[in-house]
Design an enzyme around this catalytic site. Structure first.
Site, short mmCIF file in Angstrom:
data_model
loop_
_atom_site.label_atom_id
_atom_site.label_comp_id
_atom_site.label_asym_id
_atom_site.label_seq_id
_atom_site.Cartn_x
_atom_site.Cartn_y
_atom_site.Cartn_z
N ASP A 1 -15.42 12.85 -2.36
CA ASP A 1 -14.76 11.50 -2.04
C ASP A 1 -15.69 11.12 -0.75
O ASP A 1 -16.88 11.37 -0.40
CB ASP A 1 -13.45 11.71 -1.54
CG ASP A 1 -12.62 10.52 -1.94
OD1 ASP A 1 -12.75 9.50 -1.03
OD2 ASP A 1 -11.94 10.36 -2.78
N TRP B 1 0.72 -1.25 -0.11
CA TRP B 1 -0.02 0.13 -0.10
C TRP B 1 0.85 1.16 0.00
O TRP B 1 1.81 1.42 0.52
CB TRP B 1 -0.88 0.13 1.17
CG TRP B 1 -1.54 1.25 1.37
CD1 TRP B 1 -2.68 1.71 0.71
CD2 TRP B 1 -1.27 2.32 2.20
NE1 TRP B 1 -2.90 3.01 1.05
CE2 TRP B 1 -2.21 3.39 2.07
CE3 TRP B 1 -0.29 2.36 3.10
CZ2 TRP B 1 -2.13 4.71 2.66
CZ3 TRP B 1 -0.33 3.84 3.73
CH2 TRP B 1 -1.19 4.72 3.42
N ASP C 1 -2.22 5.84 -3.07
CA ASP C 1 -2.65 6.79 -1.80
C ASP C 1 -1.51 7.76 -1.58
O ASP C 1 -1.50 8.44 -0.82
CB ASP C 1 -3.18 5.95 -0.68
CG ASP C 1 -4.91 5.61 -0.83
OD1 ASP C 1 -5.18 6.28 -1.58
OD2 ASP C 1 -5.07 4.81 -0.16
N ASP D 1 -14.03 2.61 -5.47
CA ASP D 1 -13.14 2.48 -4.57
C ASP D 1 -13.27 0.75 -3.91
O ASP D 1 -14.45 0.45 -4.10
CB ASP D 1 -13.13 3.50 -3.44
CG ASP D 1 -11.63 3.47 -2.69
OD1 ASP D 1 -10.93 2.61 -3.08
OD2 ASP D 1 -11.45 4.45 -1.75
C1 DGJ Z 1 -8.97 4.86 -0.33
C2 DGJ Z 1 -8.76 5.94 -1.57
O1 DGJ Z 1 -7.51 5.54 -2.43
C3 DGJ Z 1 -8.51 7.42 -0.95
O2 DGJ Z 1 -8.14 8.06 -2.43
C4 DGJ Z 1 -9.82 7.47 -0.65
O3 DGJ Z 1 -10.84 7.61 -1.54
C5 DGJ Z 1 -10.05 6.92 0.56
N1 DGJ Z 1 -10.13 5.50 0.13
C6 DGJ Z 1 -11.46 7.01 1.15
O4 DGJ Z 1 -11.94 6.39 2.23
#
Ligand code: DGJ
Length: 719
Positions: A359, A192, A541, A471
């Protein structure tokens, strides 16, 4: 015709671009691979089994010949391409070719993502039919070769033509034998926030295996593996690559047997897959895309980029310029209301940003990540005018409006879970393992698919929504579907993928005007399967510009820039704590689908001016970055420096990007040679400096970046 076969010599040639892939039926009708590499004339090759045999060997001949679809039980010792357990309880399989024939074009794979053609002339297919004479099981191998690139795709269908059930225990979509083992193996490893780092290691005897058993392709490995000539670099040398059009658990390997034959293989992960086939039933596996280039890693990547951008991605947005977006996640996290969002949107509008994305946190009672997934009902405490009210106000500012969903999940604290506690993957009587406080819906169940389709579609119809971020923030545990009988439990993960693909196909076709972006805790499902439904994916992320150099460089090994979401975020960066200038953050993010992910209302006027400049610049270059040929020039994995470029198809437009990570004292300029230019033409940059194409390619451009975290982007044009 790019497929040519000669029944007398029992060879079939699949040729396109400067590549040939040649199959052979031996005199016992085993299907063998004769060749994969630079183009050879049709009919020019013959097979001599002695070429594959040591002078004396303990091994059985069937373990040594170059099987195209290796199977167990008669001498083969590696991973079978088709693993079967028959009703007698043994795993012996014997596959013999019964027929082969060609077909113009390339047929779709029902229910599965796959590359496609728009005109039959773009590809030809070879269908090879094989049968196990003892059980009657049939295997149909469908090969297609793209005439422009020479990319070869393969998918296998196994049909139980016997009178008793059989179990499929493994399916490798591609499994290619090589005549030697003098290769490096290349793959993309990660975690991650650190996805898709380039790993290259010499191949040795045994097996080099990468895999996911997470129920998603995952952050850790990507469904891609390649062999390279040990001397191959970015620009020259042979590279043979396999990529799997699939988003679930997969396995890939590079292996070498004791006679020095190598094999490259990719397919479903047999550790977490079995499939029962009753008499008359059949199973089709995902498609593998095999690409060969003798022009090094860039050559291989460019073949994938073009194919995946134009003949895997689909829909209204495939070829359209992607909007510059502002996403509120790192700007506000869950702490927002309509006023705060509108204030950010108003700033965005002034800068020329085109899309506002809301988001996580707009639904149920979600103010933290501990509830409400599954309850896709707007939270009117935060958004008193509902989604349509917010969307109208955003549209009134002249921006498009986008929304985040995580439809495959359910929070234990949700109305959905209280109503349907059995809809998640779980084993009755065992603890349901939570991750990020959530459980995963069993997408293999038709009623769950219907719920997700309805819930998402209702929201999308309820307001003006132009973009969706889809997501998926956890991997599978207790991956055992409640509705499957005991002897079908091993089908759970793949049935999940088939269910998800059905849902994605239904929703994306019902809302063709919406731009969909896939996401999975960043880039945890950045794979060709998702690209079939959604032309772009959130890369990671990790939004730190320095980390992004590696992330974008590594991702580009397989995936085009048009597939990568890339945002400018705040400093100090939320993942690394690092502070990088706004201009460098922009210069890195322009390498993908550009956006911002910060609270614009907190920026200084100088920063806002820089953002406005950036937006203007992106609008002028985005067709080049989306569709131009991408060249990796200097690797951030090997240097404290990186460079890449985008070159238009007619070679008249070039964007050159260079990045310094850390500096040292007394540093000379770095000469970076450009590639893919016209040597005869003169290229002029925005500062009015002119260079001949030959000079830029031979001697290179001198980069004078002498401070930490600095960048230079030049736009060269042929006047
Ligand atoms: C994981 C995503 O990669 C982020 O950009 C964001 O959308 C979060 N989840 C929100 O929970």
């Amino acid at each position: 015709m790019s497929v040519w076969y000669d029944n007398e010599n029992r060879t079939a040639y699949l040729s396109g671009g400067d590549v040939s892939y040649v199959l052979f039926r031996d005199d016992e009708n085993h299907l063998l691979n004769l060749y994969w590499g630079p183009a050879v004339p049709n009919g020019s090759l013959s097979y001599d089994p002695a070429d594959y045999m040591p002078f004396a060997s303990f091994d059985l001949p069937l373990s040594l010949i170059p099987h195209e679809i290796p199977v167990c039980g008669r001498g083969w010792n590696g991973t079978p391409a088709v693993g079967l357990l028959n009703s007698a309880g043994d795993d012996v399989v014997d596959l013999r070719v019964t027929d082969w024939y060609t077909q113009a074009g390339k047929a779709p794979l029902p229910g599965l993502p796959a590359t496609y053609t728009e005109k039959d002339a773009e590809a030809d297919s070879l269908i090879v039919c094989l049968q196990d004479p003892d059980t009657g099981v049939l295997v149909k191998a469908v090969y297609s070769v793209f005439s422009e690139s020479g990319a070869v795709t393969r998918s296998l269908t196994v049909e139980n033509a016997s009178a008793a059930p059989v179990f499929l225990t493994g399916l490798q979509s591609a499994s290619v034998p090589f005549w030697s083992s003098d290769f490096d193996v290349l793959h993309l490893k990660g975690a991650w926030a650190r996805e898709r780092s380039v790993v290259r290691s010499p191949l040795g005897q045994g097996e080099y295996r990468i895999a996911s058993r997470r129920g998603a392709s995952g952050h850790e490995e990507n469904p891609f593996i390649a062999f390279c000539d040990p001397k191959a670099d970015e620009f020259s040398g042979g590279v043979w690559a396999l990529s799997l059009v699939y988003s679930g658990s997969f396995a890939a390997s590079g292996s070498v047997d004791n006679a020095g034959h190598a094999r490259l293989s990719i397919g479903l992960n047999p550790d977490v897959f079995t499939w029962k086939l009753n008499p008359g039933e059949s199973f089709t596996g995902p498609e593998a895309v095999m690409v060969f280039s003798s022009h090094g890693l860039n050559g291989m990547s460019q073949l994938y980029h073009r194919l995946y951008r134009t003949r895997l991605a689909r829909g209204t947005w495939r070829d359209r310029e992607r909007p510059i977006l502002i996403n509120n996640w790192e700007g506000t996290y869950f702490d927002f209301n309509e006023d705060r969002l509108l204030a950010i949107a108003a700033e965005a509008q002034k800068l020329g940003i085109e899309l506002f994305v809301l988001d996580d946190g707009w639904f149920g009672k979600r103010n933290l990540d501990n509830c409400s997934l599954g309850d896709w009902i707007v939270n009117t405490e935060k958004l008193p005018h509902g989604l349509s009210g917010l969307s109208d106000r955003i549209h009134a500012l002249g921006l498009r409006f986008g929304l985040w969903f995580e439809p495959e999940m359910v929070s234990p604290d949700s109305d959905l879970y209280r109503t349907h506690p059995d809809w998640c993957l779980h084993v009755p009587g065992r603890t349901r393992t939570e991750s990020r406080n959530q459980l995963i819906l069993d997408m293999g169940r038709p009623e769950v698919q219907e719920y997700v389709i309805r819930a998402v579609s209702d929201v999308l119809s309820s307001a003006g929504i132009d973009y969706v971020k889809w997501d998926m923030n956890r991997n599978m545990t207790e991956a055992v579907s409640l509705i499957l009988p005991q002897d079908r439990k091993g089908e759970t993960m793949h049935r999940y993928m088939l269910g998800l693909y059905r849902v994605l196909e239904t929703i994306t076709s019902a809302f063709p005007q919406i731009l969909f972006e896939s996401c999975s805790g960043g880039g945890g499902r950045f794979d060709p399967g998702m690209l079939f439904y959604m032309p772009q994916t959130w890369t990671s992320d990790d939004t730190d510009a320095i980390e992004r150099l590696k992330l974008q460089y590594g991702t580009s090994i397989v995936y085009p820039a048009s597939a990568m979401g890339a945002h400018v975020s705040a400093v100090p960066n939320h993942q690394t704590g690092r502070s990088v200038s706004i201009s460098m953050r922009g210069d890195v993010a322009l390498g993908g689908n550009f956006g911002f992910e910060l609270d614009l209302t907190r920026l200084s006027s100088e920063e806002l001016d820089a953002c406005a400049e950036m937006v203007k610049k992106i609008k002028g270059i985005r067709s080049l970055t989306q569709k131009g040929t991408f060249w990796r020039l200097v690797s951030p994995f090997e240097n404290s420096f990186a460079a890449w470029s985008f070159v238009s198809e007619d070679r008249s437009d070039v964007l050159f990007c260079a990045y310094r990570v850390l500096t040292v004292p007394n540093m000379p300029p770095v000469r970076v040679r450009l590639h893919g230019l016209d040597p005869e033409k003169t290229y002029t940059d925005e500062k009015g400096r002119s260079f001949s194409g030959a000079f830029l390619m031979q001697q290179g451009y001198s980069v004078h970046l002498r401070s930490d975290f600095s960048s230079e982007v030049l736009h060269f044009r042929v006047k």
